[in-house]
Design a protein around this motif. Sequence first.
Motif, PDB file in Angstrom:
ATOM      1  N   ASP A  79    -103.844  31.187 -38.760  1.00 45.13           N
ATOM      2  CA  ASP A  79    -103.828  31.758 -37.423  1.00 45.13           C
ATOM      3  C   ASP A  79    -104.393  33.178 -37.469  1.00 45.13           C
ATOM      4  OD1 ASP A  79    -102.009  33.630 -35.426  1.00 45.13           O
ATOM      5  OD2 ASP A  79    -102.647  31.728 -34.527  1.00 45.13           O
ATOM      6  N   PRO A  80    -105.450  33.468 -36.706  1.00 45.98           N
ATOM      7  CA  PRO A  80    -106.082  34.792 -36.783  1.00 45.98           C
ATOM      8  C   PRO A  80    -105.126  35.951 -36.522  1.00 45.98           C
ATOM      9  CG  PRO A  80    -107.519  33.259 -35.621  1.00 45.98           C
ATOM     10  CD  PRO A  80    -106.217  32.554 -35.827  1.00 45.98           C
ATOM     11  N   GLU A  81    -104.286  35.831 -35.495  1.00 47.38           N
ATOM     12  CA  GLU A  81    -103.380  36.931 -35.176  1.00 47.38           C
ATOM     13  C   GLU A  81    -102.319  37.121 -36.244  1.00 47.38           C
ATOM     14  OE1 GLU A  81    -103.696  39.253 -32.884  1.00 47.38           O
ATOM     15  OE2 GLU A  81    -105.624  38.285 -32.519  1.00 47.38           O
ATOM     16  N   MET A  82    -101.809  36.009 -36.764  1.00 46.83           N
ATOM     17  CA  MET A  82    -100.789  36.110 -37.810  1.00 46.83           C
ATOM     18  C   MET A  82    -101.376  36.717 -39.075  1.00 46.83           C
ATOM     19  SD  MET A  82     -98.264  33.108 -39.238  1.00 46.83           S
ATOM     20  CE  MET A  82     -97.432  32.906 -37.647  1.00 46.83           C
ATOM     21  N   LEU A  83    -102.597  36.328 -39.432  1.00 48.37           N
ATOM     22  CA  LEU A  83    -103.253  36.906 -40.600  1.00 48.37           C
ATOM     23  C   LEU A  83    -103.545  38.383 -40.397  1.00 48.37           C
ATOM     24  CD1 LEU A  83    -105.527  33.886 -41.428  1.00 48.37           C
ATOM     25  CD2 LEU A  83    -104.121  35.051 -43.129  1.00 48.37           C
ATOM     26  N   ALA A  84    -103.945  38.753 -39.202  1.00 52.98           N
ATOM     27  CA  ALA A  84    -104.193  40.167 -38.909  1.00 52.98           C
ATOM     28  C   ALA A  84    -102.915  40.986 -39.061  1.00 52.98           C
ATOM     29  CB  ALA A  84    -104.762  40.324 -37.495  1.00 52.98           C
ATOM     30  N   GLU A  85    -101.811  40.475 -38.544  1.00 55.76           N
ATOM     31  CA  GLU A  85    -100.538  41.185 -38.669  1.00 55.76           C
ATOM     32  C   GLU A  85    -100.097  41.252 -40.128  1.00 55.76           C
ATOM     33  OE1 GLU A  85     -97.051  43.248 -37.595  1.00 55.76           O
ATOM     34  OE2 GLU A  85     -99.054  43.016 -36.719  1.00 55.76           O
ATOM     35  N   ALA A  86    -100.300  40.164 -40.872  1.00 56.88           N
ATOM     36  CA  ALA A  86     -99.965  40.181 -42.301  1.00 56.88           C
ATOM     37  C   ALA A  86    -100.786  41.224 -43.038  1.00 56.88           C
ATOM     38  CB  ALA A  86    -100.200  38.797 -42.907  1.00 56.88           C
ATOM     39  N   ALA A  87    -102.055  41.346 -42.688  1.00 54.04           N
ATOM     40  CA  ALA A  87    -102.894  42.367 -43.310  1.00 54.04           C
ATOM     41  C   ALA A  87    -102.353  43.758 -43.013  1.00 54.04           C
ATOM     42  CB  ALA A  87    -104.331  42.227 -42.816  1.00 54.04           C
ATOM     43  N   ARG A  88    -101.994  44.006 -41.755  1.00 54.70           N
ATOM     44  CA  ARG A  88    -101.449  45.325 -41.386  1.00 54.70           C
ATOM     45  C   ARG A  88    -100.169  45.624 -42.159  1.00 54.70           C
ATOM     46  NH1 ARG A  88    -103.620  44.034 -36.058  1.00 54.70           N
ATOM     47  NH2 ARG A  88    -101.771  42.775 -35.591  1.00 54.70           N
ATOM     48  N   LEU A  89     -99.280  44.654 -42.247  1.00 54.20           N
ATOM     49  CA  LEU A  89     -98.011  44.865 -42.938  1.00 54.20           C
ATOM     50  C   LEU A  89     -98.220  45.097 -44.434  1.00 54.20           C
ATOM     51  CD1 LEU A  89     -95.870  42.128 -41.142  1.00 54.20           C
ATOM     52  CD2 LEU A  89     -95.589  44.607 -40.931  1.00 54.20           C
ATOM     53  N   ASN A  90     -99.154  44.366 -45.033  1.00 46.30           N
ATOM     54  CA  ASN A  90     -99.415  44.569 -46.458  1.00 46.30           C
ATOM     55  C   ASN A  90    -100.028  45.936 -46.723  1.00 46.30           C
ATOM     56  OD1 ASN A  90     -98.896  42.277 -48.489  1.00 46.30           O
ATOM     57  ND2 ASN A  90     -99.590  41.179 -46.665  1.00 46.30           N
ATOM     58  N   VAL A  91    -100.898  46.381 -45.843  1.00 46.34           N
ATOM     59  CA  VAL A  91    -101.475  47.722 -46.002  1.00 46.34           C
ATOM     60  C   VAL A  91    -100.374  48.776 -45.876  1.00 46.34           C
ATOM     61  CG1 VAL A  91    -103.032  49.417 -44.955  1.00 46.34           C
ATOM     62  CG2 VAL A  91    -103.795  47.056 -45.321  1.00 46.34           C
ATOM     63  N   ALA A  92     -99.453  48.563 -44.942  1.00 47.82           N
ATOM     64  CA  ALA A  92     -98.331  49.494 -44.781  1.00 47.82           C
ATOM     65  C   ALA A  92     -97.478  49.551 -46.043  1.00 47.82           C
ATOM     66  CB  ALA A  92     -97.480  49.084 -43.582  1.00 47.82           C
ATOM     67  N   GLN A  93     -97.470  48.468 -46.807  1.00 46.83           N
ATOM     68  CA  GLN A  93     -96.695  48.414 -48.045  1.00 46.83           C
ATOM     69  C   GLN A  93     -97.513  48.820 -49.269  1.00 46.83           C
ATOM     70  OE1 GLN A  93     -94.193  45.010 -48.732  1.00 46.83           O
ATOM     71  NE2 GLN A  93     -93.739  44.720 -46.572  1.00 46.83           N
ATOM     72  N   GLY A  94     -98.737  49.255 -49.071  1.00 46.50           N
ATOM     73  CA  GLY A  94     -99.507  49.796 -50.183  1.00 46.50           C
ATOM     74  C   GLY A  94    -100.745  49.042 -50.594  1.00 46.50           C
ATOM     75  N   ALA A  95    -101.066  47.932 -49.925  1.00 47.77           N
ATOM     76  CA  ALA A  95    -102.295  47.212 -50.270  1.00 47.77           C
ATOM     77  C   ALA A  95    -103.511  48.077 -49.949  1.00 47.77           C
ATOM     78  CB  ALA A  95    -102.374  45.892 -49.514  1.00 47.77           C
ATOM     79  N   GLU A  96    -104.448  48.128 -50.888  1.00 44.50           N
ATOM     80  CA  GLU A  96    -105.672  48.911 -50.686  1.00 44.50           C
ATOM     81  C   GLU A  96    -106.892  48.022 -50.478  1.00 44.50           C
ATOM     82  OE1 GLU A  96    -104.803  52.857 -53.287  1.00 44.50           O
ATOM     83  OE2 GLU A  96    -104.741  50.947 -54.362  1.00 44.50           O
ATOM     84  N   ILE A  97    -106.764  46.745 -50.793  1.00 41.41           N
ATOM     85  CA  ILE A  97    -107.757  45.720 -50.478  1.00 41.41           C
ATOM     86  C   ILE A  97    -106.973  44.500 -50.010  1.00 41.41           C
ATOM     87  CG2 ILE A  97    -109.583  44.206 -51.362  1.00 41.41           C
ATOM     88  CD1 ILE A  97    -110.114  46.292 -53.564  1.00 41.41           C
ATOM     89  N   VAL A  98    -107.451  43.845 -48.969  1.00 44.49           N
ATOM     90  CA  VAL A  98    -106.827  42.607 -48.492  1.00 44.49           C
ATOM     91  C   VAL A  98    -107.815  41.477 -48.711  1.00 44.49           C
ATOM     92  CG1 VAL A  98    -105.970  41.340 -46.492  1.00 44.49           C
ATOM     93  CG2 VAL A  98    -105.348  43.744 -46.800  1.00 44.49           C
TER      94      VAL A  98
END
Length: 343
Positions: free
Chosen positions: A87-106
């Motif tokens: 799901d595009p929106e769910m993946l977008a939100e997951a990307a945002r949350l992972n970046v907030a937790q320190g991901a530097e590449i998704v």
Amino acid sequence: MSTHVSSPVTPLPRIGPYALPNRAILAPMAGVTDRPFRQLCRELGAGLVVSEMVTADARLWHTRKSRQRLDHAGEPGPRDVQIAGGDPEMLAEAARLNVAQGAEIVDINMGCPAKKVCNKAAGSALLRDERLVAAILESVVAAVDVPVTLKIRTGWCSESRNGIRVAQLAEAAGIQALAVHGRTREQRYRGDAEYDTIAAIKQAVSLPVFANGDIDSAEKAARVLDYTKADAVMIGRGAQGNPWIFREIEHYLRTGDTLARPTPAEIAAVMHRHLEALHTFYGEHMGVRIARKHVGWYLATRPQAAALRARFNVLEQPSAQHRFVDALAYDAPALASNGSNAA
């Protein structure tokens, strides 16, 4: 594939602002590339390591398994997290949350062939719907300020090998690098990986392309890079029980010389470090059990591998697992036949 090998002369690849130190990348593998294994591979020469696949459904992140997959504490950057979903929106939100937790590449997973992933219209199943592919890529790229990468297969099946088209969609959406496994989803891991499609994809796009599939030695890595003109190789199963492959590839590509294989003492030292990291990360009870599959991979190419695995798999204490590794270094045949004193 040609046997002629020439040393790569192109610059080392970049993913957005990140310049990779070499051309050997650890592939994301569910149940394998946890934090202990990622750190070990990085220490042994991997230019980039990618996390285990994390579901895009943040409602499931409360589980112990998901929390551990999201744990990047103490890891050097760039921290690369792979997400999976349909799901595009769910993946977008997951990307945002992972970046907030320190991901530097998704990284977005469109390569996993597992039924439980494909049945949820995720992983390589997405390759059947190019419109959905484009929507997902555009949504995730727009959601975060870090580089977004993509991992795919050459297509869904031999009659639908649309890797070039998906690569072009990825480039148009702003994807910063593309990893391609040289099999269709239908093949899973059967047969041999093919590199013609990877070479064609590299010709069709200007973004960095990483070749993946059946690369199990430094010499094979060099041949694949020469044949496909890819920017790097991504190593999956070839690193299981063989984390030294990264330094061997880096050395061979840089010098043209084959690096000596690790000595029994070096192998034992790495296995001890790996065990210690597993016991610490997962706790004694789970760490002992998770160590069994990793040690099974270290043992896979040894004589009497099945007997050695059987001996190791009954051990219940971290100290017993460490004693097994010590015994393995000086008398593996005796250990396989009677267990020595490792238990």
